[in-house]
Scaffold this motif. Structure first.
Motif, PDB file in Angstrom:
ATOM      1  N   GLU A 151       1.252  -1.715  -0.073  1.00  0.00           N
ATOM      2  CA  GLU A 151      -0.014  -0.266   0.015  1.00  0.00           C
ATOM      3  C   GLU A 151       0.575   1.450   0.165  1.00  0.00           C
ATOM      4  O   GLU A 151       1.680   1.541   1.028  1.00  0.00           O
ATOM      5  N   ASN A 152       0.221   2.316  -0.699  1.00  0.00           N
ATOM      6  CA  ASN A 152       0.783   3.464  -0.298  1.00  0.00           C
ATOM      7  C   ASN A 152       2.922   3.104  -1.370  1.00  0.00           C
ATOM      8  O   ASN A 152       3.171   4.201  -1.007  1.00  0.00           O
ATOM      9  N   GLY A 153       2.728   2.202  -1.738  1.00  0.00           N
ATOM     10  CA  GLY A 153       4.066   2.032  -2.963  1.00  0.00           C
ATOM     11  C   GLY A 153       5.286   1.524  -1.851  1.00  0.00           C
ATOM     12  O   GLY A 153       6.439   2.239  -1.806  1.00  0.00           O
ATOM     13  N   LYS A 154       4.407   1.021  -0.832  1.00  0.00           N
ATOM     14  CA  LYS A 154       5.560   0.822   0.752  1.00  0.00           C
ATOM     15  C   LYS A 154       6.341  -0.453  -0.661  1.00  0.00           C
ATOM     16  O   LYS A 154       5.759  -1.452  -1.209  1.00  0.00           O
ATOM     17  N   LYS A 155       7.810  -0.584   0.010  1.00  0.00           N
ATOM     18  CA  LYS A 155       8.640  -1.358  -0.826  1.00  0.00           C
ATOM     19  C   LYS A 155       8.319  -2.747   0.553  1.00  0.00           C
ATOM     20  O   LYS A 155       9.143  -2.129   1.928  1.00  0.00           O
ATOM     21  N   ILE A 156       8.584  -3.806  -0.228  1.00  0.00           N
ATOM     22  CA  ILE A 156       8.333  -4.610   0.800  1.00  0.00           C
ATOM     23  C   ILE A 156       9.076  -6.199   0.762  1.00  0.00           C
ATOM     24  O   ILE A 156       8.782  -6.506  -0.542  1.00  0.00           O
ATOM     25  N   LEU A 157       9.209  -7.241   1.653  1.00  0.00           N
ATOM     26  CA  LEU A 157      10.937  -7.741   0.794  1.00  0.00           C
ATOM     27  C   LEU A 157      10.009  -9.112   1.926  1.00  0.00           C
ATOM     28  O   LEU A 157       9.492  -8.732   2.874  1.00  0.00           O
ATOM     29  N   THR A 158      10.171  -9.816   0.988  1.00  0.00           N
ATOM     30  CA  THR A 158       9.070 -11.307   1.255  1.00  0.00           C
ATOM     31  C   THR A 158      10.779 -12.415   1.046  1.00  0.00           C
ATOM     32  O   THR A 158      10.850 -12.431   0.820  1.00  0.00           O
ATOM     33  N   VAL A 159      10.476 -13.499   2.153  1.00  0.00           N
ATOM     34  CA  VAL A 159      11.312 -14.462   2.524  1.00  0.00           C
ATOM     35  C   VAL A 159      10.258 -15.369   3.426  1.00  0.00           C
ATOM     36  O   VAL A 159       9.537 -14.977   3.820  1.00  0.00           O
ATOM     37  N   LYS A 160      11.025 -16.313   2.905  1.00  0.00           N
ATOM     38  CA  LYS A 160      10.706 -18.254   2.669  1.00  0.00           C
ATOM     39  C   LYS A 160      11.399 -17.887   4.366  1.00  0.00           C
ATOM     40  O   LYS A 160      12.430 -18.425   4.693  1.00  0.00           O
ATOM     41  N   CYS A 161       9.870 -18.755   4.974  1.00  0.00           N
ATOM     42  CA  CYS A 161      11.175 -18.718   6.881  1.00  0.00           C
ATOM     43  C   CYS A 161      10.148 -20.580   7.288  1.00  0.00           C
ATOM     44  O   CYS A 161       9.197 -20.687   7.281  1.00  0.00           O
ATOM     45  N   GLU A 162      11.322 -20.443   8.250  1.00  0.00           N
ATOM     46  CA  GLU A 162       9.955 -22.461   8.968  1.00  0.00           C
ATOM     47  C   GLU A 162       8.936 -22.085   9.511  1.00  0.00           C
ATOM     48  O   GLU A 162       8.919 -20.745   9.945  1.00  0.00           O
ATOM     49  N   PRO A 163       7.751 -22.281   9.093  1.00  0.00           N
ATOM     50  CA  PRO A 163       6.788 -21.774   9.953  1.00  0.00           C
ATOM     51  C   PRO A 163       6.701 -20.749  11.391  1.00  0.00           C
ATOM     52  O   PRO A 163       6.293 -20.213  11.660  1.00  0.00           O
ATOM     53  N   GLU A 164       7.718 -22.225  11.948  1.00  0.00           N
ATOM     54  CA  GLU A 164       7.483 -21.770  13.901  1.00  0.00           C
ATOM     55  C   GLU A 164       8.226 -20.363  14.123  1.00  0.00           C
ATOM     56  O   GLU A 164       8.033 -19.306  14.528  1.00  0.00           O
ATOM     57  N   PHE A 165       9.133 -20.205  13.175  1.00  0.00           N
ATOM     58  CA  PHE A 165      10.222 -18.778  13.386  1.00  0.00           C
ATOM     59  C   PHE A 165       9.360 -17.569  12.496  1.00  0.00           C
ATOM     60  O   PHE A 165       9.245 -17.047  13.484  1.00  0.00           O
ATOM     61  N   GLY A 166       8.555 -17.559  12.159  1.00  0.00           N
ATOM     62  CA  GLY A 166       7.562 -17.614  11.610  1.00  0.00           C
ATOM     63  C   GLY A 166       6.741 -16.281  12.168  1.00  0.00           C
ATOM     64  O   GLY A 166       6.131 -15.431  12.383  1.00  0.00           O
ATOM     65  N   ILE A 167       6.122 -17.516  13.072  1.00  0.00           N
ATOM     66  CA  ILE A 167       5.070 -17.354  14.205  1.00  0.00           C
ATOM     67  C   ILE A 167       5.470 -16.745  14.886  1.00  0.00           C
ATOM     68  O   ILE A 167       5.435 -15.740  15.494  1.00  0.00           O
TER      69      ILE A 167
END
Length: 74
Positions: free
Chosen positions: A13-29
């Motif tokens: 939203e509003n041109g915000k730069k977002i980095l998306t990365v893959k993580c172990e599910p528990e680490f992500g939580i």
């Protein structure tokens, strides 16, 4: 790494730069519970992918850990 995707830069939203990365599910939580700028993966599978604003308040050490885990996922 071959032809595997381990990170993506998206525009939120509003041109915000977002980095998306893959993580172990528990680490992500853990990350989402402890850092308000880390959210479920933007445009990705919500189990394994997490996103954060590149201009947000995520500590550099955490960002490095997230990227390293994403690269080594395979």
């Amino acid at each position: 790494m071959g032809n595997k995707l381990f990170a993506a830069i998206c525009y939120g939203e509003n041109g915000k730069k977002i980095l998306t990365v893959k993580c172990e599910p528990e680490f992500g939580i853990y990350l989402r519970e402890n850092y308000s700028d880390i959210t479920l993966g933007y445009y990705m599978n919500k189990v394994h992918w997490n996103s954060f604003d590149l201009n947000g308040n995520v500590p550099e050490m955490i960002i490095k850990d997230m990227i390293e885990q994403s690269i080594n996922w395979y």
